[in-house]
Enzyme design. Structure first.
Site, short mmCIF file in Angstrom:
data_model
loop_
_atom_site.label_atom_id
_atom_site.label_comp_id
_atom_site.label_asym_id
_atom_site.label_seq_id
_atom_site.Cartn_x
_atom_site.Cartn_y
_atom_site.Cartn_z
N SER A 148 0.87 -1.17 0.00
CA SER A 148 0.00 0.00 0.00
C SER A 148 0.90 1.22 0.00
O SER A 148 2.05 1.15 0.46
CB SER A 148 -0.89 -0.01 1.25
OG SER A 148 -1.50 1.25 1.45
N TYR A 161 -2.88 -1.38 10.00
CA TYR A 161 -2.81 -1.65 8.57
C TYR A 161 -1.52 -1.09 7.97
O TYR A 161 -0.83 -1.78 7.20
CB TYR A 161 -4.03 -1.04 7.87
CG TYR A 161 -4.05 -1.25 6.37
CD1 TYR A 161 -4.43 -2.48 5.84
CD2 TYR A 161 -3.71 -0.22 5.50
CE1 TYR A 161 -4.46 -2.67 4.46
CE2 TYR A 161 -3.74 -0.41 4.13
CZ TYR A 161 -4.11 -1.63 3.62
OH TYR A 161 -4.14 -1.82 2.26
#
Length: 254
Positions: A148, A161
């Site tokens: 990400s 995350y």
């Protein structure tokens, strides 16, 4: 005619988290590039439906069940995949959970932290290990890890995350050095905020931040990431390993 229709001709690829969103888009693109594909997901009914939809497009896609939090499920998944495909040339570690959003570090529970790490980090590690014998045997194995861009810019209020995806980037680099002698490449793709079911909970302000700060000021769609995945799986990328490619419309330019 699809210009990528022979890019992965004859290859056998496993895509985790393939029931919807990015994984579904990857499976479609990989199948359209000539590969045989297995999609694996914890959403058992949806992954079977997804495979049927892709088969209706005349793509060679089959579905298996996978719960990355359960080591036995990981082993069963790769066993079923090899039974269906007879071998493996590519692995796309796409499956993850994103349930730590919207909370600052002091509000983040230990249970949430542990679940995110268990699925995103340990699950990716276990799936990679389970696939290594088959990828070695192929002679040209390729692994694509979905990271990400959040650890590249330090996105706030998403700590578990962000930490898990930062770990994916670090794991990719370390594994590249371990697996190079086996002629296995491993690279990470770092998307921005993609318009999929999993990001429906993201506040509108975060969506606006991405939109306004991108060099390409439009929503990011799953199909925007598929080309990078195809490239990393293909022979075009055989001398590229250990790298992280941001695919975010120019929001982050490391």
């Amino acid at each position: 005619m699809n210009p990528h229709s022979v890019l992965l001709k004859g290859r056998r690829v496993l895509v985790t988290g393939g029931a919807r969103g990015l994984g579904y888009a990857f499976a479609r693109a990989i199948g359209q590039a000539g590969a045989r594909v297995v999609i694996a997901d914890v959403l058992e009914e949806r992954v079977q439906q997804a495979a049927a939809e892709l088969q209706a497009l005349d793509l060679d896609v089959q579905a298996v069940s996978l719960d990355l939090a359960q080591p036995a499920s990981v082993e069963a998944c790769i066993g079923a995949t090899l039974g269906l495909l007879g071998g493996l040339d590519g692995l796309v570690n796409n499956a993850s959970v994103t349930n730590s959003g919207g909370k600052g570090t002091e509000a983040l529970s230990i249970d949430t932290w542990d679940q995110v790490m268990q699925v995103n980090v340990r699950g990716t590690w276990l799936m990679t290990n389970a696939c290594l014998p088959a990828l070695r045997a192929s002679g040209h194995g390729a692994i694509v890890n979905l990271a990400s861009d959040t650890p590249l810019w330090g996105a706030p209020n998403l700590l578990a995350y962000v930490a898990s995806k930062g770990a994916i980037i670090a794991m990719t680099r370390s594994l590249a050095r371990e697996l190079g002698s086996d002629n296995i490449t491993i690279n990470a793709i770092a998307p921005g905020l993609v318009e999929v079911e999993a990001t429906a909970y993201v506040p509108e302000a975060r969506h606006r931040l991405y939109h306004d700060q991108r060099a390409l000021q439009r929503p990011q769609l799953p199909e925007d990431v598929s080309g990078a995945v195809l490239f990393a799986l293909s022979d075009l990328a055989r001398f590229i390993t250990g790298q992280t490619l941001p695919v975010n419309g120019g929001f982050v330019m490391p």
